[in-house]
Design a protein around this motif. Structure first.
Motif, PDB file in Angstrom:
ATOM      1  N   UNK A 187       0.846  -1.206   0.000  1.00 24.12           N
ATOM      2  CA  UNK A 187       0.000   0.000   0.000  1.00 24.12           C
ATOM      3  C   UNK A 187       0.880   1.254   0.000  1.00 24.12           C
ATOM      4  N   UNK A 188       1.946   1.229   0.812  1.00 23.05           N
ATOM      5  CA  UNK A 188       2.844   2.397   0.869  1.00 23.05           C
ATOM      6  C   UNK A 188       3.476   2.673  -0.505  1.00 23.05           C
ATOM      7  N   UNK A 189       3.710   1.599  -1.264  1.00 20.17           N
ATOM      8  CA  UNK A 189       4.383   1.757  -2.568  1.00 20.17           C
ATOM      9  C   UNK A 189       3.535   2.533  -3.581  1.00 20.17           C
ATOM     10  N   UNK A 190       2.224   2.566  -3.371  1.00 23.11           N
ATOM     11  CA  UNK A 190       1.379   3.265  -4.357  1.00 23.11           C
ATOM     12  C   UNK A 190       0.835   4.604  -3.856  1.00 23.11           C
ATOM     13  N   UNK A 191       0.887   4.826  -2.550  1.00 17.10           N
ATOM     14  CA  UNK A 191       0.353   6.098  -2.015  1.00 17.10           C
ATOM     15  C   UNK A 191       1.205   7.258  -2.546  1.00 17.10           C
ATOM     16  N   UNK A 192       0.528   8.283  -3.056  1.00 20.96           N
ATOM     17  CA  UNK A 192       1.230   9.447  -3.613  1.00 20.96           C
ATOM     18  C   UNK A 192       1.592   9.285  -5.082  1.00 20.96           C
ATOM     19  N   UNK A 193       1.274   8.132  -5.658  1.00 22.93           N
ATOM     20  CA  UNK A 193       1.583   7.917  -7.086  1.00 22.93           C
ATOM     21  C   UNK A 193       0.291   7.963  -7.907  1.00 22.93           C
ATOM     22  N   UNK A 194       0.468   8.054  -9.220  1.00 25.35           N
ATOM     23  CA  UNK A 194      -0.707   7.981 -10.093  1.00 25.35           C
ATOM     24  C   UNK A 194      -0.829   6.540 -10.632  1.00 25.35           C
ATOM     25  N   UNK A 195      -0.296   5.620  -9.912  1.00 28.83           N
ATOM     26  CA  UNK A 195      -0.353   4.182 -10.192  1.00 28.83           C
ATOM     27  C   UNK A 195       0.290   3.859 -11.558  1.00 28.83           C
ATOM     28  N   UNK A 196       1.471   4.417 -11.750  1.00 28.93           N
ATOM     29  CA  UNK A 196       2.234   4.110 -12.966  1.00 28.93           C
ATOM     30  C   UNK A 196       2.765   2.685 -12.867  1.00 28.93           C
ATOM     31  N   UNK A 197       3.322   2.205 -13.963  1.00 28.64           N
ATOM     32  CA  UNK A 197       3.814   0.819 -14.023  1.00 28.64           C
ATOM     33  C   UNK A 197       4.829   0.499 -12.935  1.00 28.64           C
TER      34      UNK A 197
ATOM     35  N   UNK B 148       6.289  -2.298  -7.926  1.00 24.76           N
ATOM     36  CA  UNK B 148       6.835  -2.220  -6.558  1.00 24.76           C
ATOM     37  C   UNK B 148       5.823  -2.802  -5.562  1.00 24.76           C
ATOM     38  N   UNK B 149       4.554  -2.453  -5.771  1.00 25.79           N
ATOM     39  CA  UNK B 149       3.518  -2.957  -4.863  1.00 25.79           C
ATOM     40  C   UNK B 149       3.448  -4.477  -4.939  1.00 25.79           C
ATOM     41  N   UNK B 150       3.481  -5.022  -6.151  1.00 29.71           N
ATOM     42  CA  UNK B 150       3.403  -6.481  -6.313  1.00 29.71           C
ATOM     43  C   UNK B 150       4.597  -7.150  -5.629  1.00 29.71           C
ATOM     44  N   UNK B 151       5.775  -6.548  -5.784  1.00 32.29           N
ATOM     45  CA  UNK B 151       6.975  -7.138  -5.174  1.00 32.29           C
ATOM     46  C   UNK B 151       6.887  -7.072  -3.652  1.00 32.29           C
ATOM     47  N   UNK B 152       6.410  -5.935  -3.128  1.00 35.23           N
ATOM     48  CA  UNK B 152       6.294  -5.809  -1.666  1.00 35.23           C
ATOM     49  C   UNK B 152       5.275  -6.805  -1.129  1.00 35.23           C
ATOM     50  N   UNK B 153       4.183  -7.004  -1.861  1.00 31.97           N
ATOM     51  CA  UNK B 153       3.172  -7.976  -1.413  1.00 31.97           C
ATOM     52  C   UNK B 153       3.748  -9.395  -1.474  1.00 31.97           C
TER      53      UNK B 153
ATOM     54  N   UNK C  97      -2.694 -10.562  -8.795  1.00 30.47           N
ATOM     55  CA  UNK C  97      -3.991 -10.175  -8.216  1.00 30.47           C
ATOM     56  C   UNK C  97      -3.898  -8.789  -7.571  1.00 30.47           C
ATOM     57  N   UNK C  98      -2.770  -8.512  -6.917  1.00 34.66           N
ATOM     58  CA  UNK C  98      -2.582  -7.197  -6.290  1.00 34.66           C
ATOM     59  C   UNK C  98      -2.597  -6.105  -7.365  1.00 34.66           C
ATOM     60  N   UNK C  99      -1.886  -6.320  -8.457  1.00 39.65           N
ATOM     61  CA  UNK C  99      -1.832  -5.286  -9.509  1.00 39.65           C
ATOM     62  C   UNK C  99      -3.214  -5.083 -10.140  1.00 39.65           C
ATOM     63  N   UNK C 100      -3.899  -6.183 -10.414  1.00 41.07           N
ATOM     64  CA  UNK C 100      -5.242  -6.057 -11.029  1.00 41.07           C
ATOM     65  C   UNK C 100      -6.209  -5.335 -10.102  1.00 41.07           C
ATOM     66  N   UNK C 101      -6.155  -5.706  -8.815  1.00 44.62           N
ATOM     67  CA  UNK C 101      -7.091  -5.077  -7.866  1.00 44.62           C
ATOM     68  C   UNK C 101      -6.785  -3.590  -7.736  1.00 44.62           C
ATOM     69  N   UNK C 102      -5.492  -3.241  -7.691  1.00 42.77           N
ATOM     70  CA  UNK C 102      -5.127  -1.821  -7.603  1.00 42.77           C
ATOM     71  C   UNK C 102      -5.628  -1.058  -8.822  1.00 42.77           C
ATOM     72  N   UNK C 103      -5.404  -1.635 -10.008  1.00 38.57           N
ATOM     73  CA  UNK C 103      -5.809  -0.929 -11.241  1.00 38.57           C
ATOM     74  C   UNK C 103      -7.315  -0.714 -11.292  1.00 38.57           C
TER      75      UNK C 103
END
Ligand code: FAD
Length: 287
Positions: free
Chosen positions: A230-240, A245-250, A274-280
């Motif tokens: 979650x921290x990896x995506x906060x403050x981002x526009x959810x770029x690749x 990074x989020x998938x790797x941290x999960x 699944x984490x990347x799809x759910x985030x998108x």
């Protein structure tokens, strides 16, 4: 396929159920929808001598608004969650997740309380409850207490329930209007438990993620809160790059079992997807 012998009890109040559970000790188990417990009994993986049927206790059902929370009685069925306009409006991710559990027959009987109290890593609702910051109300021989869902799960089929305690309700904070949400579940076939699943609830401000919570199902002995992801995506526009990074941290906190759903590396890999799809999807549905 035939369960062992047991005595059947049908208390009319929570107090009576707690009394029975306390006096009968380890040999007694609460019976909710029976769709996890009875199959275990048929396989002789569970052999309770006493079943305490909760269906006679009126106060354990229902969905109500309590200030900023939705309170759901433990004996509310998954079907009742799907039929509730309040859930559809305030907690649409709960509606989405309930629809991905098994089939209508299971959902007519299976309860939210049974699903979260069971402690099976394959159950879908526990990860969702920790994602939403829910708490559970427990009633026991010495009184009641509330526990955060995130602190409830201690191991496979091992929870914070003390001897004699009954789960009576779940209290779920309602996410802000316009939040994004998604529950992505990979399964081998319709009606199956998850090979891997991820729940995401987020909010956006100025085109960027401002808050985010991510939960994982069946990727460890307990549901996981993927805080690093979650921290990896906060403050981002959810770029690749931030998605990866989020998938790797999960993936780094996953420790799934190798079983009929696949080897460890495969399950961690699809867990990340699944984490990347759910985030998108959550990002695209939030306003
Ligand atoms: C074919 C099939 C497919 C399924 N697929 C899925 C799936 O994809 N995802 C998923 O999440 N689930 C799945 N399930 C499980 C289903 O959702 C169950 O209904 C659920 O796990 C348990 O709810 P229950 O009300 O049936 O509880 P029960 O089976 O009655 O109880 C489960 C356990 O919780 C305890 N318990 C129940 N209520 C309480 C309480 N109030 N306080 C304390 N302890 C309590 C019981 O003693 C027991 O140990 C499936 C089941 C079947 C049969």
């Amino acid at each position: 396929m035939i369960p062992g012998q047991f005595s059947y009890h049908r208390p009319a109040t929570v107090a009576d159920a707690v009394k029975l559970l306390s006096s009968l000790g380890d040999d007694a188990r609460p019976l909710a929808g029976g769709h996890s417990l009875v199959p275990m009994m048929k396989l002789r993986l569970a052999t309770p001598e006493h079943l305490i049927d909760l269906h006679g206790i009126d106060g354990l059902k229902g969905i109500r608004r309590d200030g900023a929370n939705i309170v759901i009685g433990a004996m509310t069925t998954q079907h009742e969650l799907l039929a509730s306009a309040e859930i559809g409006q305030s907690l649409p991710i709960l509606h989405e997740t309930a629809l991905l559990i098994a089939d209508p027959q299971v959902r007519y009987r299976g309860t939210l309380g049974g699903n979260v109290a069971n402690g099976d890593p394959g159950n879908d609702m526990p990860a969702l409850m920790i994602t939403l910051g829910a708490s559970y109300r427990l009633e026991g021989p010495t009184g009641g207490r509330d526990i955060a869902a995130a602190e409830f799960y201690q191991g496979a089929y091992f929870t914070a329930l003390e001897p004699g305690e009954l789960l009576t309700a779940m209290s779920i904070p309602v996410p802000p209007a316009g939040h994004g949400y998604a529950y992505e579940k990979l399964k081998r076939k319709v009606g199956d438990y998850a090979t891997a699943a991820a729940a995401v609830v987020l909010t956006k401000a100025g085109g960027k993620v401002s808050t985010c919570s991510i939960g994982l199902t069946n990727l460890s002995e307990t549901p996981l809160l993927a805080e690093g992801a979650a921290r990896a995506v906060i403050g981002t526009s959810l770029d690749d790059a931030s998605l990866k990074k989020a998938a790797a941290a999960a993936s780094a906190i996953m420790s799934p079992a190798a079983d009929a759903r696949g080897p460890v590396e495969y399950r961690k890999h699809v867990g990340g997807i699944m984490v990347m799809r759910a985030l998108q999807r959550a990002f695209s549905t939030s306003s």
